[in-house]
Design an enzyme around this catalytic site. Structure first.
Site, PDB file in Angstrom:
ATOM      1  N   ASP A  64      45.609  41.581  34.737  1.00  8.89           N
ATOM      2  CA  ASP A  64      44.560  41.919  33.773  1.00  8.89           C
ATOM      3  C   ASP A  64      43.787  43.160  34.205  1.00  8.89           C
ATOM      4  O   ASP A  64      43.471  44.026  33.405  1.00  8.89           O
ATOM      5  CB  ASP A  64      43.579  40.745  33.628  1.00  8.89           C
ATOM      6  CG  ASP A  64      44.015  39.790  32.532  1.00  8.89           C
ATOM      7  OD1 ASP A  64      44.983  40.140  31.815  1.00  8.89           O
ATOM      8  OD2 ASP A  64      43.404  38.719  32.407  1.00  8.89           O
ATOM      9  N   ASP A 111      44.636  42.286  39.815  1.00  9.40           N
ATOM     10  CA  ASP A 111      45.626  41.418  39.169  1.00  9.40           C
ATOM     11  C   ASP A 111      46.142  42.114  37.901  1.00  9.40           C
ATOM     12  O   ASP A 111      45.760  43.251  37.611  1.00  9.40           O
ATOM     13  CB  ASP A 111      45.023  40.047  38.847  1.00  9.40           C
ATOM     14  CG  ASP A 111      43.809  40.153  37.925  1.00  9.40           C
ATOM     15  OD1 ASP A 111      43.573  41.248  37.370  1.00  9.40           O
ATOM     16  OD2 ASP A 111      43.099  39.150  37.772  1.00  9.40           O
ATOM     17  N   ASP A 165      39.805  44.199  38.938  1.00  9.61           N
ATOM     18  CA  ASP A 165      40.425  43.180  39.779  1.00  9.61           C
ATOM     19  C   ASP A 165      41.854  43.581  40.131  1.00  9.61           C
ATOM     20  O   ASP A 165      42.519  44.261  39.366  1.00  9.61           O
ATOM     21  CB  ASP A 165      40.474  41.834  39.036  1.00  9.61           C
ATOM     22  CG  ASP A 165      39.083  41.234  38.867  1.00  9.61           C
ATOM     23  OD1 ASP A 165      38.178  41.634  39.617  1.00  9.61           O
ATOM     24  OD2 ASP A 165      38.917  40.379  37.980  1.00  9.61           O
ATOM     25  N   GLU A 218      34.923  46.376  36.082  1.00  9.72           N
ATOM     26  CA  GLU A 218      35.364  45.322  35.164  1.00  9.72           C
ATOM     27  C   GLU A 218      34.403  44.131  35.228  1.00  9.72           C
ATOM     28  O   GLU A 218      34.281  43.468  36.255  1.00  9.72           O
ATOM     29  CB  GLU A 218      36.779  44.873  35.580  1.00  9.72           C
ATOM     30  CG  GLU A 218      37.274  43.639  34.855  1.00  9.72           C
ATOM     31  CD  GLU A 218      38.639  43.168  35.369  1.00  9.72           C
ATOM     32  OE1 GLU A 218      39.236  43.848  36.229  1.00  9.72           O
ATOM     33  OE2 GLU A 218      39.103  42.111  34.895  1.00  9.72           O
TER      34      GLU A 218
END
Ligand code: 0RA
Length: 646
Positions: free
Chosen positions: A511, A509, A507, A429
């Site tokens: 997102d 998280d 990541d 990402e």
């Protein structure tokens, strides 16, 4: 799959039970999570058979503390009278003789039976303890077993006026390397069974955990509508093109056939086929019969009722299935399973049976429903036009980006190895984390492809948009394979695949999870073979770095962190320990990223598997559909990805 050194004779010579314990994988597939859950399915299948024979409508599954499981039904009860040939009670024969099944009852309609169809005696052989309780003839009979052998003769222990069979077993933890049952996995399968066998009520209860109200977690599944409701359920997040579900049912040459289908506004084909309640991922003769009848019938209808010449478009088989959700369920007495994963039906007679029933009933349906007929034909014409546009786009892409030579994406930092078996591709990402990964990697076998944030949502895009999308093009050109929705390109040439580990690294998280899901959706819809072959993985970066004095350690979750804090603290506080929370990959330097997430010696990769194809379809359509709240909730729970430490 099976081990050929053992012939049928030598298996018998080896005494069934001992052979099952020595080679459990030959009987139940594996001794991991799948095999463990398979034990429950095997026992439930016997109750389903009893229900299909018309003698049972209630099944209870209970997971107990310690992961023993009870399956109870209200069928006729397994017979307990003396089995003449064996000189034992019939119950004992069913429970201890490998391969006995329910075969002594010729009238019973035995078609279910797990993928391996091995019978409850295998479950018994792989359990440290099993207890069978039969209510029959107004009496209660019990017998118990250890590792497949009875520990006393069947005994009568009381009187009762209901009927049924109850089996409780404790899986042998010296055989299984995973012994904890997953409630969701079992519940999913039981819900699927309730749709596939309408009218049966199946209850699952988990005694290991209580909910907020202090009650055991429980679910009850019951479907009156059967496959009709199943289609409604898997299509819950798609926009239907017609109100009603087309339902076809019949029996041809002794093959019961049931089909439910409906068109929706999506661009995907969602066909799910079952044989004897087993999901046939690889399709087979029943699916071939369905496709043939669908194409023939709709083509004829369109030709007779619409002016196709005016549309200047040639319609092919694929066009009839775009935006179609269909579930096909057949029951076959002696199924022959073929294919890599033995989930492809081989029986040739089934093809004709499905073809005839679908052909006749769909013709009738179209005659009686001209409005729906029109909607379908219009959808098909649209699909044909989109397919032609996609073909043009693909040709353009291939011209711009010729196969072979230096056709690799500019953003790819390739590895030096040319051996796919040892090569890994990290899909990372963002450019910044991509840069760190490039510095941290072992360039001999690790390649890095940075992705620009959120890739296209393929669930909501026509095929040509997917093929044209730059990030997606980078992925499949880096992989070295071609993709497509057309029949010929679907047979993805895995031999050309340049990496056998494709690792999604985002990541830790919400997102990041969303991006992971977008990439997985792309693989699921366009390159399912990569998942089925176990090539897709998810990297797990750590969440925390803990430091105290000279020592430092990473933590992957809250439990990890709390454990470390407890271990390191001398006075029980969190004092003197620095806890750094990693929000993104970018917060780690190259060395840290290598050490924690990429180094095969230390990293944890989660292999993506498809446990339940119909459910995966539903989940992806939900995750990537219009409705945001369920997606958020799901991504946050992140329950879909099987975790396998590699
Ligand atoms: C064969 C014959 C009969 C019952 C069953 C099998 C049977 C097996 C299982 C396994 C789980 N639950 C079950 N329920 C019934 C009885 C035939 C008769 O009563 O005539």
């Amino acid at each position: 799959m099976s081990n050929n050194t053992y012939t049928a004779d030598s298996i018998q010579a080896l005494e069934g039970i001992e052979h099952v314990r020595m080679r459990p994988s030959m009987y139940i597939g594996d001794v991991g999570t799948r095999g463990l859950h398979h034990l429950v399915y095997e026992v439930v299948d016997n109750s389903i058979d009893e229900a299909l024979a018309g003698h049972c409508d209630r099944i209870f599954v209970t997971i107990h503390e310690g992961n023993s499981v009870t399956v109870k039904d209200n069928g006729r009860g397994i017979p307990v009278d003396m089995h003449k040939k064996e000189g034992k009670s019939a119950l004992e024969v069913v429970m201890t003789k490998i391969g006995a099944g329910g075969k002594f009852d010729k009238d019973s309609y035995k078609v279910s039976g797990g993928l391996h169809g091995v019978g409850v005696s295998c479950v018994n052989a792989l359990s440290t303890h099993l207890k069978a309780e039969v209510h029959r003839n107004g009496k209660i009979y019990v017998q118990e077993y250890e590792k497949g052998h009875s520990i006393y003769d069947v005994k009568e222990v009381g009187e009762i006026d209901d009927r049924g069979t109850t089996v409780t077993f404790q899986p042998d933890n010296t055989i299984f390397n995973e012994t904890v049952y997953n409630y969701n996995t079992l519940a999913l399968r039981l819900r699927e069974l309730s749709f596939l066998n309408r009218g049966i009520t199946i209850t699952i209860t988990d005694e290991r955990e209580k909910d907020d109200k202090g009650e055991f977690v429980t679910d009850t599944f019951h479907s009156e509508g059967g496959l009709k409701e199943f289609v409604e359920f898997v299509d819950g997040n798609r926009e239907a093109l017609m109100q009603e579900i087309i339902y076809m049912e019949g029996d041809r040459d002794g093959v019961p056939v049931e089909v439910a289908m409906r068109y929706n506004t999506s661009y995907n084909e969602n066909l799910h086929s079952y044989v004897n309640n087993i999901n046939t991922h690889e399709g087979g003769t029943h699916l071939a019969g369905f496709r043939r009848a669908l194409t023939r019938t709709l083509k004829k209808y369109a030709d007779e009722n619409f002016n196709l010449a005016k549309e200047k478009v040639e319609i092919v088989g694929d066009d009839f299935r775009e935006g179609l959700t269909a579930i096909i369920s057949v029951k076959v007495m002696e199924p022959q399973f073929e294919g890599q994963t033995k989930t492809k039906l081989g029986n040739s007679e089934v093809s004709g049976a499905v073809d005839k029933i679908v052909g006749e009933m769909l013709t009738n349906y179209l005659e009686e429903h001209p409005n729906e007929g029109k909607i379908i034909v219009e959808k098909v014409i649209l699909a044909a036009k989109a397919r032609q546009a996609a073909k043009k786009a693909r040709e353009l892409v291939q011209r711009k980006n010729p196969m072979g030579g230096s056709g690799l994406p500019g953003k790819l930092a390739d590895c030096s190895s040319k051996d796919p078996a040892e090569s890994e591709l990290y899909l990372v990402e963002g450019d910044s984390a991509g840069g760190t990964a490039k510095q941290g990697r072992d360039r001999h076998f690790q390649a890095i492809l940075p992705l620009k944030g959120k890739i296209l949502n393929v669930e909501k895009s026509m095929a040509h948009k997917v093929l044209e999308n730059e990030e997606i093009r980078n992925i499949y050109t880096a992989l070295g394979v071609s993709i497509g929705t057309e029949e010929d390109s679907k047979a993805l040439n895995l031999a050309k695949l340049r990496y056998h580990k494709i690792v999604i690294m985002t990541d830790a998280d919400v997102d990041g999870s969303h991006i992971t899901t977008l990439i997985l959706t792309f693989f699921f819809r366009y390159m399912k073979e990569l998942i089925e072959n176990g090539y897709i993985y998810i990297a797990t970066p750590p969440l925390y770095l803990l430091k105290k004095g000279a020592k430092q350690q990473y933590a992957w979750g809250e439990n990890d962190r709390e454990r470390l804090v407890a271990e390191w603290s001398t006075d029980g506080t969190g004092k003197g320990i620095a806890v750094q929370r990693y929000k993104g990959l970018g917060e780690m330097n190259a060395e840290q990223l290598w050490e924690t997430t990429m180094n095969p010696e230390h990293r944890t990769l989660r292999q993506v598997t498809i446990d339940n194809a119909t459910e995966s379809d539903r989940i992806f359509s939900m995750l990537m559909g219009d409705d945001v709240p369920p997606r958020r909730e799901f991504i946050e729970k992140n329950a879909m990805y099987a975790k396998i430490d590699v």
